[in-house]
Write an enzyme that holds these catalytic residues in place. Structure first.
Site, short mmCIF file in Angstrom:
data_model
loop_
_atom_site.label_atom_id
_atom_site.label_comp_id
_atom_site.label_asym_id
_atom_site.label_seq_id
_atom_site.Cartn_x
_atom_site.Cartn_y
_atom_site.Cartn_z
N HIS A 224 -13.17 17.44 -62.53
CA HIS A 224 -12.82 18.18 -63.75
C HIS A 224 -11.37 18.69 -63.71
CE1 HIS A 224 -13.68 21.53 -66.78
NE2 HIS A 224 -14.05 20.43 -67.40
N LYS A 226 -7.22 19.03 -63.82
CA LYS A 226 -6.10 18.59 -64.66
C LYS A 226 -4.83 18.84 -63.86
CE LYS A 226 -9.47 19.63 -67.76
NZ LYS A 226 -10.76 20.24 -67.38
N ASP A 231 7.92 13.89 -59.45
CA ASP A 231 8.95 13.91 -58.41
C ASP A 231 8.72 15.01 -57.38
OD1 ASP A 231 10.17 11.78 -59.64
OD2 ASP A 231 11.71 12.98 -60.63
N HIS A 398 -10.85 26.93 -75.36
CA HIS A 398 -11.11 26.13 -74.17
C HIS A 398 -10.33 26.63 -72.96
CE1 HIS A 398 -11.28 22.14 -71.90
NE2 HIS A 398 -12.54 22.39 -72.18
#
Length: 480
Positions: A224, A226, A231, A398
Site C-alpha cells: 500500500h 506510495k 536521483d 483520503h
C-alpha cells in the site's frame, strides 16, 4: 429406499465433516491468531465450515516466508552503510530534539529500524494537481534514476501524464523503475505498462496474485506504499496514488496529502523502495548513485517508519497508540477508513479522560461501504468518550495524518484501521518540531472547516436498520 439411504449417508458424512472442520480449525486458528481476529474467523468457520476453510486458506495467515525476511535483513545492511557515512555529520544523524520526544524517537527507531535524521526540506502538497505537476517537473529534471512505488496506478489522464514523463526520462538515458501493486494497478498493466516498457521504463508488479503464492502467505496482503525517489535527492510519500482525483467515479473527489522531501531522509525512502524492488524482482540495486551523500537541505528532523508483516511487531499501530498516550493538549487525526483495534480505542478514551482534545476527521461518504459501516459502529462509543468526530463533506478525505500537540506530525499511507495496522505494507513519516506540526495542523483545520460535527444525540437517533448493519459489519472488523 436405497436412494433415500444414500442421501442420508451423504448428508451424515457432510455433517460429520463440518464438525470435524470446526474442531480442527478451532485448534489451528487459536494457535496462530490473536484473540480478536481468531474470534472473527471462528465465527465464519462455525457458520459455514467449508466456505470458512476456503477463505482461511486464501487470506487467513499473514506470516511471510523466510526468504522475504532474509531479503529485508539484506536491504537493511545497505542503509547501515549509508548511516555510517552520515556519522561524519552528527547534526544530521542525531539532530537536536526536545527531551520529551526521545522516548518516541527511540521506539520508532527500534521498531522501524530507521534513525531520526535532521537537515530535511519538507513541502506539504494537499492538492492532487500540485503534486502531479511537481512530480512531472522533478522527473523531467532527473539525471540518473527515477524510482516509483504506488499501490494504485490508473489508466487515465493523470497516469498517462506521469507515464509520458517517465518515458521521456528513459529516452534520455535515465534509469526508470516503476513498481506497482498487482491488484491496485491492474488497469495500468493492461495497457500503459507495455508502452512504458517499450520506451525503456522497467515496470514490475508488486505481490502478484498467483495460485501458488510462492512469496506470500495470503492473497490479500498488499503493498500500500506510495514512494518516489529521484536521483536519491528528491523524495515523495503520503496518500496519493497515480490516478485522477475522481478515482474513476462521477460523484466523489479524493482529497490527498503528500510530502515532498529533500535531504538525508530521502535515503530512507530509497531504502524501502530498494527492499520492495528486490523482493518482487530478485534484483539488488547496488549502484553507487542509489544513495546520495547526506546533505542538509532544511531544518526538519524526520524518521521513516515502514511497517508490514516483515516486521515482528505492529510498529505503526504501536507508535500511534504511544503518541496518543504521550499527548498533552490536542490530537487531530484524519483517515478515510477508521476500524480501530482495542488498543487504539483505549488510547483515545484515556486521552480524553486526561483532558486532551481529540479531533477525528473522517469522510461523510466512502467508497468502501462495508469498511465504512464497520467504522461507524464505533462512533457512539467514541462520542460518549468525548472524541470530536467531524464528517468531511467536500469529497472523500483520503489524507492519512495525525498531529500531536506542537510536537510532531505523522503523514503517510496508513489508514487508522486493522488492515493497515497488521496486514498491508505501509510507509509513514514522523516529522518533529512546532513548525511542520503547525503547518499540518493548519491543513487539518481547513478539513474541519469543510466538515460537519457529529453530535451524540443525533447519532443515537439514526435508523434501526442502519445501526444493525453497522453492528453486523463490526463483527467482521478484525478481518477488514
Amino acid at each position: 429406499m436405497t436412494l433415500w439411504l444414500g442421501v442420508i449417508s451423504w448428508s451424515l458424512l457432510y455433517l460429520i465433516s463440518e464438525w470435524l472442520l470446526r474442531i480442527v480449525m478451532t485448534l489451528v486458528v487459536v494457535r496462530r491468531k490473536k484473540p480478536t481476529p481468531a474470534m472473527a474467523w471462528l465465527l465464519i468457520i462455525f457458520f459455514q465450515p467449508w466456505f470458512g476453510l476456503f477463505l482461511y486458506m486464501l487470506m487467513g495467515e499473514y506470516r511471510l516466508p523466510r526468504r522475504r525476511i532474509q531479503q529485508h535483513q539484506q536491504a537493511q545492511l545497505a542503509l547501515e552503510d549509508y548511516a555510517r557515512l552520515a556519522v561524519q555529520q552528527p547534526h544530521i544523524v542525531r539532530p537536536v530534539i526536545e527531551p520529551e520526544h526521545r522516548t518516541l524517537i527511540s521506539m520508532a527507531e527500534h521498531m522501524g529500524e530507521m534513525p531520526i535524521v535532521g537537515g530535511n526540506g519538507v513541502e506539504l502538497l494537499a492538492d492532487t494537481e500540485a503534486f502531479i505537476e511537481k512530480l512531472i517537473a522533478d522527473i523531467d529534471a532527473a539525471e540518473q534514476h527515477v524510482h516509483l512505488m504506488f499501490y494504485i496506478y490508473g489508466e487515465d489522464e493523470t497516469s498517462r501524464r506521469v507515464s509520458a514523463a517517465l518515458m521521456r526520462a528513459a529516452e534520455r538515458g535515465v534509469r526508470c523503475r516503476l513498481l506497482a501493486d498487482a491488484v491496485g494497478a491492474r488497469p495500468m498493466f493492461r495497457s500503459l505498462a507495455s508502452q512504458m516498457t517499450e520506451a525503456g521504463v522497467e515496470v514490475r508488479p508488486a505481490m502478484p496474485v498467483t495460485p501458488f503464492r510462492r512469496k506470500l502467505a495470503r492473497i490479500d496482503l498488499r503493498n500500500h506504499r506510495k514512494i518516489v525517489v529521484i536521483d536519491g535527492r528528491v523524495g515523495y510519500t503520503g496518500s496519493q496514488n497515480i490516478i485522477d482525483p475522481s478515482y474513476g467515479t462521477h460523484h466523489l473527489r479524493w482529497v490527498e496529502m503528500m510530502v515532498r522531501l529533500t535531504g538525508p531522509a530521502v535515503a530512507q525512502l530509497q531504502g524501502v523502495f530498494v527492499e520492495d524492488w528486490y523482493f518482487d524482482t530478485d534484483e539488488a540495486l547496488t549502484s553507487p548513485d542509489i544513495y546520495a551523500p547526506p546533505i542538509a537541505m532544511g531544518d526538519v528532523p524526520i524518521q521513516s517508519l515502514p511497517s508490514g508483516p516483515t516486521y515482528p511487531t505492529e510498529n505503526y499501530q504501536r507508535l500511534v497508540v504511544a503518541a496518543i498516550h504521550a499527548a498533552r493538549e490536542r490530537v487531530i487525526i484524519t483517515t478515510p477508513y477508521l476500524v480501530p483495534d482495542e488498543a487504539l480505542l483505549t488510547a483515545l478514551h484515556v486521552a480524553t479522560m486526561r483532558g486532551v482534545r481529540v479531533d477525528l476527521i473522517v469522510p461523510d461518504r466512502s467508497d468502501q461501504p462495508v469498511t465504512a459501516a464497520a467504522g461507524r459502529s464505533y462512533y457512539e462509543d467514541l462520542l460518549e468518550a468525548g472524541v470530536n468526530i467531524y464528517q468531511y463533506t467536500h469529497g472523500l478525505l483520503h489524507a492519512k495524518t495525525m498531529s500531536v500537540d506542537d510536537a510532531f506530525a505523522l503523514i503517510g499511507s496508513s489508514n487508522f484501521d486493522i488492515r493497515s495496522f497488521y496486514l498491508n505494507f505501509e510507509l509513514n513519516l514522523l516529522l518533529y518540531g512546532p513548525k511542520i506540526t503547525s503547518e499540518l495542523r493548519y491543513r487539518q483545520s481547513q478539513y474541519i472547516a469543510d466538515s460537519t460535527r457529529l453530535s451524540l444525540q443525533d447519532w443515537q437517533q439514526r435508523p434501526y436498520l442502519q445501526r444493525t448493519a453497522e453492528d453486523l459489519a463490526k463483527l467482521l472488523s478484525p478481518l477488514l
